[in-house]
Design a protein around this motif. Structure first.
Motif, PDB file in Angstrom:
ATOM      1  N   PHE A  34      28.970  36.312  49.438  1.00  0.00           N
ATOM      2  CA  PHE A  34      30.157  36.269  48.585  1.00  0.00           C
ATOM      3  C   PHE A  34      31.341  37.018  49.196  1.00  0.00           C
ATOM      4  N   VAL A  35      32.520  36.476  48.919  1.00  0.00           N
ATOM      5  CA  VAL A  35      33.776  37.177  49.164  1.00  0.00           C
ATOM      6  C   VAL A  35      34.153  37.827  47.844  1.00  0.00           C
ATOM      7  N   ARG A  36      34.256  39.139  47.836  1.00  0.00           N
ATOM      8  CA  ARG A  36      34.505  39.843  46.583  1.00  0.00           C
ATOM      9  C   ARG A  36      35.980  39.823  46.238  1.00  0.00           C
ATOM     10  N   VAL A  37      36.300  39.356  45.035  1.00  0.00           N
ATOM     11  CA  VAL A  37      37.669  39.253  44.542  1.00  0.00           C
ATOM     12  C   VAL A  37      37.853  40.302  43.454  1.00  0.00           C
ATOM     13  N   SER A  38      38.756  41.257  43.684  1.00  0.00           N
ATOM     14  CA  SER A  38      38.886  42.345  42.708  1.00  0.00           C
ATOM     15  C   SER A  38      40.325  42.838  42.601  1.00  0.00           C
ATOM     16  N   GLY A  39      41.170  41.986  42.053  1.00  0.00           N
ATOM     17  CA  GLY A  39      42.494  42.447  41.669  1.00  0.00           C
ATOM     18  C   GLY A  39      43.621  42.187  42.637  1.00  0.00           C
ATOM     19  N   SER A  40      43.368  41.604  43.788  1.00  0.00           N
ATOM     20  CA  SER A  40      44.449  41.339  44.736  1.00  0.00           C
ATOM     21  C   SER A  40      44.228  40.001  45.412  1.00  0.00           C
ATOM     22  N   LEU A  41      45.294  39.484  46.002  1.00  0.00           N
ATOM     23  CA  LEU A  41      45.199  38.236  46.752  1.00  0.00           C
ATOM     24  C   LEU A  41      44.748  38.571  48.170  1.00  0.00           C
ATOM     25  N   LEU A  42      43.598  38.075  48.544  1.00  0.00           N
ATOM     26  CA  LEU A  42      43.019  38.390  49.837  1.00  0.00           C
ATOM     27  C   LEU A  42      43.705  37.587  50.940  1.00  0.00           C
ATOM     28  N   PRO A  43      43.884  38.184  52.104  1.00  0.00           N
ATOM     29  CA  PRO A  43      44.479  37.436  53.218  1.00  0.00           C
ATOM     30  C   PRO A  43      43.470  36.468  53.810  1.00  0.00           C
ATOM     31  N   PRO A  44      43.947  35.437  54.490  1.00  0.00           N
ATOM     32  CA  PRO A  44      43.017  34.465  55.092  1.00  0.00           C
ATOM     33  C   PRO A  44      41.982  35.098  56.007  1.00  0.00           C
ATOM     34  N   ARG A  45      42.327  36.206  56.684  1.00  0.00           N
ATOM     35  CA  ARG A  45      41.365  36.818  57.607  1.00  0.00           C
ATOM     36  C   ARG A  45      40.111  37.317  56.880  1.00  0.00           C
ATOM     37  N   THR A  46      40.245  37.671  55.599  1.00  0.00           N
ATOM     38  CA  THR A  46      39.071  38.134  54.847  1.00  0.00           C
ATOM     39  C   THR A  46      38.074  37.003  54.668  1.00  0.00           C
ATOM     40  N   SER A  73      35.509  38.694  38.383  1.00  0.00           N
ATOM     41  CA  SER A  73      35.406  38.557  36.933  1.00  0.00           C
ATOM     42  C   SER A  73      36.719  38.229  36.248  1.00  0.00           C
ATOM     43  N   ASP A  74      37.823  38.198  36.999  1.00  0.00           N
ATOM     44  CA  ASP A  74      39.122  37.902  36.397  1.00  0.00           C
ATOM     45  C   ASP A  74      39.520  36.464  36.713  1.00  0.00           C
ATOM     46  N   PRO A  75      39.659  35.626  35.697  1.00  0.00           N
ATOM     47  CA  PRO A  75      39.951  34.201  35.958  1.00  0.00           C
ATOM     48  C   PRO A  75      41.226  33.968  36.768  1.00  0.00           C
ATOM     49  N   VAL A  76      42.302  34.701  36.463  1.00  0.00           N
ATOM     50  CA  VAL A  76      43.566  34.479  37.165  1.00  0.00           C
ATOM     51  C   VAL A  76      43.437  34.869  38.628  1.00  0.00           C
ATOM     52  N   CYS A  77      42.855  36.025  38.887  1.00  0.00           N
ATOM     53  CA  CYS A  77      42.706  36.485  40.271  1.00  0.00           C
ATOM     54  C   CYS A  77      41.754  35.581  41.048  1.00  0.00           C
ATOM     55  N   MET A  78      40.707  35.131  40.391  1.00  0.00           N
ATOM     56  CA  MET A  78      39.775  34.216  41.051  1.00  0.00           C
ATOM     57  C   MET A  78      40.476  32.911  41.410  1.00  0.00           C
ATOM     58  N   ALA A  79      41.319  32.417  40.515  1.00  0.00           N
ATOM     59  CA  ALA A  79      42.032  31.167  40.771  1.00  0.00           C
ATOM     60  C   ALA A  79      43.005  31.326  41.935  1.00  0.00           C
ATOM     61  N   GLU A  80      43.734  32.439  41.978  1.00  0.00           N
ATOM     62  CA  GLU A  80      44.694  32.662  43.063  1.00  0.00           C
ATOM     63  C   GLU A  80      43.983  32.735  44.417  1.00  0.00           C
ATOM     64  N   ASN A  81      42.857  33.416  44.439  1.00  0.00           N
ATOM     65  CA  ASN A  81      42.119  33.535  45.692  1.00  0.00           C
ATOM     66  C   ASN A  81      41.436  32.228  46.075  1.00  0.00           C
ATOM     67  N   ALA A  82      40.996  31.464  45.082  1.00  0.00           N
ATOM     68  CA  ALA A  82      40.415  30.154  45.378  1.00  0.00           C
ATOM     69  C   ALA A  82      41.451  29.234  46.003  1.00  0.00           C
ATOM     70  N   ALA A  83      42.697  29.312  45.507  1.00  0.00           N
ATOM     71  CA  ALA A  83      43.770  28.505  46.084  1.00  0.00           C
ATOM     72  C   ALA A  83      44.055  28.937  47.527  1.00  0.00           C
ATOM     73  N   GLN A  84      44.024  30.252  47.764  1.00  0.00           N
ATOM     74  CA  GLN A  84      44.206  30.756  49.132  1.00  0.00           C
ATOM     75  C   GLN A  84      43.094  30.246  50.046  1.00  0.00           C
TER      76      GLN A  84
END
Length: 335
Positions: A34-46, A73-84
């Protein structure tokens, strides 16, 4: 037979081991750690660090497709990172609702979400809405946190949220990895949702695979720790399903497989040194050998020999002493 999938295993099966296992063959697809998503938009390198296969068409070097898994666990943050992540063209995005690790669960992620089907559904809806329709979105879940009382509700929430398929690890969070796997619950979940369900848990042998499919009714099976302990398990399963009497030659097959595995152990060792600090490389090797010794007697001897070692050079000498081709070990020196 259905599809065989290689499971995501945090801290155990990273891109290096995925490369080795898929090179041996038998898998239709794999899922990254898993790539852990926790409150920020991760850069592509992650995303590329966890799944470098993204730079190879989202496939291992052997050509096996690799789906990238997200955990949060945050739907908005997960969606933003999924789009990235979607901008890197993965073959699929998987959502983790099954990790039992305390460090993840303390922050409400992984298996802890199984107490909150509504949030699970919102996460899937948000991710599905943020990702192009051409990229499949799937989910992986366990049977619950402490019990199975919400198992059906969770599976239906994921399906209603837009997951195109579902993998069910047939244990609760509290079960951890203790046997047995409750395959009968996978069958109930499969009957309760309109999307394909893949069974996962306690498949160590070809006979386990057959029983798992019989009990769950699932065409597809995901293999995790069994694949790490026996890198040839997927090939054995495919051979066994076509010729069930092959068990009579199993011991000879295992001896031959150990000989075939030795060069790949060398390549694993070389690749690991490119991924971790030198001080950590022997530990990664020991971790895999510890798993292999449940299948191969030869691995027991090699594990015992390298267990007290801490340095790169002394570890390489011991690998060569136990039959790992020296030309494979020289790759590490030249790197």
């Amino acid at each position: 037979m259905g599809r065989l999938l290689l499971a995501p295993m945090e801290g155990l099966a990273d891109c290096v081991l995925r490369d080795v296992l898929t090179r041996i063959g038998g898998y239709d697809a794999a899922v990254s750690e898993f790539v852990r998503v926790s409150g920020s938009l991760l850069p592509p390198r992650t995303f590329r660090r966890i799944c470098p296969e993204l730079d190879n068409g989202s496939r291992t070097w052997a050509g096996t497709p690799v789906v990238v898994q997200l955990l949060g666990s945050d739907p908005v943050c997960m969606a933003e990172n999924a789009a990235q992540l979607a901008s890197l063209s993965p073959v699929g995005i998987d959502l983790n609702f099954g990790c039992p690790a305390p460090t993840v669960n303390r922050h409400g992620g992984g298996a802890m979400l199984l107490d909150d089907p509504a949030t699970m559904q919102r996460i899937v809806e948000a991710v599905r809405g943020a990702v192009p329709a051409a990229i499949p979105v799937s989910a992986k879940m366990r049977l619950g946190v402490r019990d199975t009382s919400k198992a059906i509700e969770c599976a239906q929430a994921l399906a209603h949220g837009g997951a195109g398929s579902l993998v069910v690890h047939a244990r609760t969070k509290e079960d951890g990895y203790r046997p047995p796997a409750h395959w009968e619950w996978v069958a109930r979940i499969r009957e309760s949702v309109p999307i394909p369900v893949t069974a996962n848990g306690e498949v160590w042998t070809p006979a386990d695979y057959v029983r798992c499919r019989q009990v769950t009714g699932c065409a597809d099976v995901m293999i995790g720790r069994g694949a790490v302990a026996d890198p040839f398990l997927a090939r054995r399963i495919r051979a066994y399903t076509s010729q069930p009497d092959l068990d009579a030659n199993m011991e000879t097959s295992r001896r031959d497989d150990w000989a075939a595995l030795l060069p790949l152990l060398g390549e694993f060792w070389c690749q690991v040194q490119g991924r971790v600090l030198p001080a950590h490389a022997p530990g990664r090797l020991k971790l895999w050998l510890n798993a292999l010794r449940t299948t191969f007697p030869e691995a027991q001897a090699l594990y015992a020999a390298v267990r007290p070692l801490r340095g790169i050079e002394e570890t390489e000498r011991m690998l060569a002493h136990h039959g790992v081709p020296e030309e494979r070990l020289l790759v590490a020196e030249a790197a």
